[in-house]
Write a protein that holds these residues in place. Structure first.
Motif, PDB file in Angstrom:
ATOM      1  N   LEU A   1     -54.335 -46.061 -37.618  1.00 47.91           N
ATOM      2  CA  LEU A   1     -54.857 -46.818 -36.478  1.00 47.91           C
ATOM      3  C   LEU A   1     -54.558 -46.103 -35.165  1.00 47.91           C
ATOM      4  CD1 LEU A   1     -56.193 -49.382 -35.303  1.00 47.91           C
ATOM      5  CD2 LEU A   1     -53.908 -50.363 -35.230  1.00 47.91           C
ATOM      6  N   GLU A   2     -53.363 -45.531 -35.040  1.00 47.42           N
ATOM      7  CA  GLU A   2     -53.015 -44.831 -33.805  1.00 47.42           C
ATOM      8  C   GLU A   2     -53.879 -43.589 -33.617  1.00 47.42           C
ATOM      9  OE1 GLU A   2     -50.981 -46.215 -31.547  1.00 47.42           O
ATOM     10  OE2 GLU A   2     -50.835 -47.852 -32.984  1.00 47.42           O
ATOM     11  N   ILE A   3     -54.122 -42.861 -34.692  1.00 48.83           N
ATOM     12  CA  ILE A   3     -54.968 -41.672 -34.595  1.00 48.83           C
ATOM     13  C   ILE A   3     -56.379 -42.062 -34.177  1.00 48.83           C
ATOM     14  CG2 ILE A   3     -56.045 -39.814 -35.938  1.00 48.83           C
ATOM     15  CD1 ILE A   3     -53.428 -39.787 -37.624  1.00 48.83           C
ATOM     16  N   LEU A   4     -56.941 -43.080 -34.821  1.00 53.88           N
ATOM     17  CA  LEU A   4     -58.296 -43.524 -34.477  1.00 53.88           C
ATOM     18  C   LEU A   4     -58.362 -44.064 -33.053  1.00 53.88           C
ATOM     19  CD1 LEU A   4     -59.323 -45.248 -37.812  1.00 53.88           C
ATOM     20  CD2 LEU A   4     -60.103 -43.038 -36.931  1.00 53.88           C
TER      21      LEU A   4
ATOM     22  N   PRO B   1     -76.262 -50.510 -38.562  1.00 59.67           N
ATOM     23  CA  PRO B   1     -76.241 -49.391 -39.505  1.00 59.67           C
ATOM     24  C   PRO B   1     -75.010 -49.480 -40.405  1.00 59.67           C
ATOM     25  CG  PRO B   1     -75.488 -48.642 -37.369  1.00 59.67           C
ATOM     26  CD  PRO B   1     -75.914 -50.081 -37.194  1.00 59.67           C
ATOM     27  N   PRO B   2     -75.039 -48.799 -41.532  1.00 59.46           N
ATOM     28  CA  PRO B   2     -73.881 -48.834 -42.421  1.00 59.46           C
ATOM     29  C   PRO B   2     -72.625 -48.357 -41.676  1.00 59.46           C
ATOM     30  CG  PRO B   2     -75.722 -47.726 -43.471  1.00 59.46           C
ATOM     31  CD  PRO B   2     -76.104 -47.953 -42.042  1.00 59.46           C
ATOM     32  N   PRO B   3     -71.496 -49.019 -41.892  1.00 59.05           N
ATOM     33  CA  PRO B   3     -70.276 -48.624 -41.182  1.00 59.05           C
ATOM     34  C   PRO B   3     -69.725 -47.300 -41.691  1.00 59.05           C
ATOM     35  CG  PRO B   3     -69.788 -50.298 -42.803  1.00 59.05           C
ATOM     36  CD  PRO B   3     -71.287 -50.131 -42.790  1.00 59.05           C
ATOM     37  N   GLN B   4     -69.003 -46.633 -40.832  1.00 63.18           N
ATOM     38  CA  GLN B   4     -68.254 -45.459 -41.257  1.00 63.18           C
ATOM     39  C   GLN B   4     -66.938 -45.975 -41.825  1.00 63.18           C
ATOM     40  OE1 GLN B   4     -67.902 -43.048 -37.754  1.00 63.18           O
ATOM     41  NE2 GLN B   4     -69.939 -42.191 -38.013  1.00 63.18           N
ATOM     42  N   VAL B   5     -66.549 -45.463 -42.943  1.00 63.61           N
ATOM     43  CA  VAL B   5     -65.359 -45.948 -43.624  1.00 63.61           C
ATOM     44  C   VAL B   5     -64.354 -44.816 -43.740  1.00 63.61           C
ATOM     45  CG1 VAL B   5     -64.460 -46.886 -45.782  1.00 63.61           C
ATOM     46  CG2 VAL B   5     -66.684 -47.648 -44.939  1.00 63.61           C
ATOM     47  N   ILE B   6     -63.123 -45.101 -43.367  1.00 63.49           N
ATOM     48  CA  ILE B   6     -62.015 -44.172 -43.580  1.00 63.49           C
ATOM     49  C   ILE B   6     -61.114 -44.822 -44.609  1.00 63.49           C
ATOM     50  CG2 ILE B   6     -60.030 -43.026 -42.571  1.00 63.49           C
ATOM     51  CD1 ILE B   6     -61.573 -43.014 -39.923  1.00 63.49           C
TER      52      ILE B   6
ATOM     53  N   GLY C   1     -62.987 -52.929 -24.858  1.00 57.84           N
ATOM     54  CA  GLY C   1     -62.773 -51.652 -25.526  1.00 57.84           C
ATOM     55  C   GLY C   1     -63.207 -51.690 -26.967  1.00 57.84           C
ATOM     56  N   GLY C   2     -62.915 -50.632 -27.669  1.00 53.96           N
ATOM     57  CA  GLY C   2     -63.287 -50.554 -29.070  1.00 53.96           C
ATOM     58  C   GLY C   2     -62.253 -51.193 -29.959  1.00 53.96           C
ATOM     59  N   TRP C   3     -62.596 -51.239 -31.205  1.00 50.22           N
ATOM     60  CA  TRP C   3     -61.649 -51.759 -32.188  1.00 50.22           C
ATOM     61  C   TRP C   3     -62.049 -51.248 -33.551  1.00 50.22           C
ATOM     62  CZ3 TRP C   3     -62.762 -55.906 -35.777  1.00 50.22           C
ATOM     63  CH2 TRP C   3     -64.066 -56.367 -35.715  1.00 50.22           C
ATOM     64  N   PHE C   4     -61.101 -51.248 -34.470  1.00 54.47           N
ATOM     65  CA  PHE C   4     -61.307 -50.768 -35.822  1.00 54.47           C
ATOM     66  C   PHE C   4     -60.928 -51.871 -36.784  1.00 54.47           C
ATOM     67  CE2 PHE C   4     -60.166 -47.114 -33.230  1.00 54.47           C
ATOM     68  CZ  PHE C   4     -61.227 -46.262 -33.493  1.00 54.47           C
TER      69      PHE C   4
ATOM     70  N   ARG D   1     -59.867 -53.575 -40.058  1.00 58.65           N
ATOM     71  CA  ARG D   1     -59.157 -53.051 -41.225  1.00 58.65           C
ATOM     72  C   ARG D   1     -59.231 -54.084 -42.339  1.00 58.65           C
ATOM     73  NH1 ARG D   1     -53.299 -51.632 -39.099  1.00 58.65           N
ATOM     74  NH2 ARG D   1     -53.584 -53.547 -37.933  1.00 58.65           N
ATOM     75  N   THR D   2     -59.215 -53.597 -43.551  1.00 58.16           N
ATOM     76  CA  THR D   2     -59.195 -54.482 -44.704  1.00 58.16           C
ATOM     77  C   THR D   2     -58.569 -53.757 -45.877  1.00 58.16           C
ATOM     78  OG1 THR D   2     -60.527 -55.906 -46.153  1.00 58.16           O
ATOM     79  CG2 THR D   2     -61.519 -53.823 -45.466  1.00 58.16           C
ATOM     80  N   GLN D   3     -58.055 -54.532 -46.807  1.00 57.14           N
ATOM     81  CA  GLN D   3     -57.559 -53.942 -48.045  1.00 57.14           C
ATOM     82  C   GLN D   3     -58.594 -54.099 -49.150  1.00 57.14           C
ATOM     83  OE1 GLN D   3     -53.562 -55.146 -48.994  1.00 57.14           O
ATOM     84  NE2 GLN D   3     -52.823 -54.596 -46.987  1.00 57.14           N
ATOM     85  N   ASP D   4     -59.731 -54.708 -48.826  1.00 58.99           N
ATOM     86  CA  ASP D   4     -60.819 -54.848 -49.788  1.00 58.99           C
ATOM     87  C   ASP D   4     -61.554 -53.520 -49.934  1.00 58.99           C
ATOM     88  OD1 ASP D   4     -60.274 -57.520 -50.135  1.00 58.99           O
ATOM     89  OD2 ASP D   4     -61.781 -58.200 -48.705  1.00 58.99           O
ATOM     90  N   PRO D   5     -62.094 -53.255 -51.117  1.00 53.84           N
ATOM     91  CA  PRO D   5     -62.906 -52.043 -51.270  1.00 53.84           C
ATOM     92  C   PRO D   5     -64.203 -52.194 -50.484  1.00 53.84           C
ATOM     93  CG  PRO D   5     -62.974 -53.359 -53.275  1.00 53.84           C
ATOM     94  CD  PRO D   5     -61.969 -54.013 -52.352  1.00 53.84           C
ATOM     95  N   PRO D   6     -64.784 -51.084 -50.049  1.00 46.08           N
ATOM     96  CA  PRO D   6     -66.032 -51.165 -49.271  1.00 46.08           C
ATOM     97  C   PRO D   6     -67.115 -51.993 -49.944  1.00 46.08           C
ATOM     98  CG  PRO D   6     -65.204 -48.931 -49.246  1.00 46.08           C
ATOM     99  CD  PRO D   6     -64.340 -49.705 -50.197  1.00 46.08           C
ATOM    100  N   ARG D   7     -67.182 -51.962 -51.273  1.00 44.80           N
ATOM    101  CA  ARG D   7     -68.217 -52.730 -51.966  1.00 44.80           C
ATOM    102  C   ARG D   7     -68.009 -54.238 -51.795  1.00 44.80           C
ATOM    103  NH1 ARG D   7     -64.919 -50.730 -55.901  1.00 44.80           N
ATOM    104  NH2 ARG D   7     -63.846 -52.283 -57.157  1.00 44.80           N
ATOM    105  N   GLY D   8     -66.809 -54.659 -51.405  1.00 47.96           N
ATOM    106  CA  GLY D   8     -66.540 -56.079 -51.207  1.00 47.96           C
ATOM    107  C   GLY D   8     -66.852 -56.564 -49.801  1.00 47.96           C
ATOM    108  N   CYS D   9     -67.227 -55.656 -48.907  1.00 47.64           N
ATOM    109  CA  CYS D   9     -67.539 -56.015 -47.527  1.00 47.64           C
ATOM    110  C   CYS D   9     -69.018 -56.354 -47.403  1.00 47.64           C
ATOM    111  CB  CYS D   9     -67.181 -54.861 -46.590  1.00 47.64           C
ATOM    112  SG  CYS D   9     -65.426 -54.492 -46.569  1.00 47.64           S
TER     113      CYS D   9
END
Length: 108
Positions: free
Chosen positions: A2-5, A64-69, A46-49, A51-59
């Motif tokens: 989160l700090e890097i992003l 547009p499709p989100p960028q996932v890290i 401002g921006g925000w990121f 976060r989730t512990q769910d797999p991308p397929r569960g979102c």
């Protein structure tokens, strides 16, 4: 991560990171704050990121499709970190020795 992003989003200026708490910059979607932000009702500039512990397929789908890290921790690091956390966090039971804890950890 989160700090890097946050630093990337702010062009390397740490002022935003220092002035906005991490739960506002990167709220967990599983929390009420994160859900409100995701639905567009949770304030904060401002921006925000999210976060989730769910797999991308569960979102839910997005356009547009989100960028996932996707970040993964070394299981050995998780084991040692959770072992020490379990020793000081009162709601958890005493983890016993590291060897005992390893057995429980591997059992799930």
């Amino acid at each position: 991560m989160l700090e890097i992003l946050s630093l990337i989003l702010s062009d390397g200026d740490p002022g935003w990171c220092r002035s906005v708490p991490n739960w506002e910059r990167g709220p967990w979607l599983e929390t009420l704050l994160g859900l409100r932000r995701a639905r567009g009702g949770g304030g904060g500039g401002g921006g925000w990121f999210p976060r989730t512990q769910d797999p991308p397929r569960g979102c839910p789908p997005a356009r547009p499709p989100p960028q996932v890290i996707y970040t993964v921790r070394d299981p050995r690091d998780v084991l040692v970190s959770l072992f020490h956390f379990s020793r000081v966090f009162r709601p958890y039971r005493d983890p016993g020795s590291l060897e005992q804890f390893l057995g429980q950890f591997l059992e799930g």
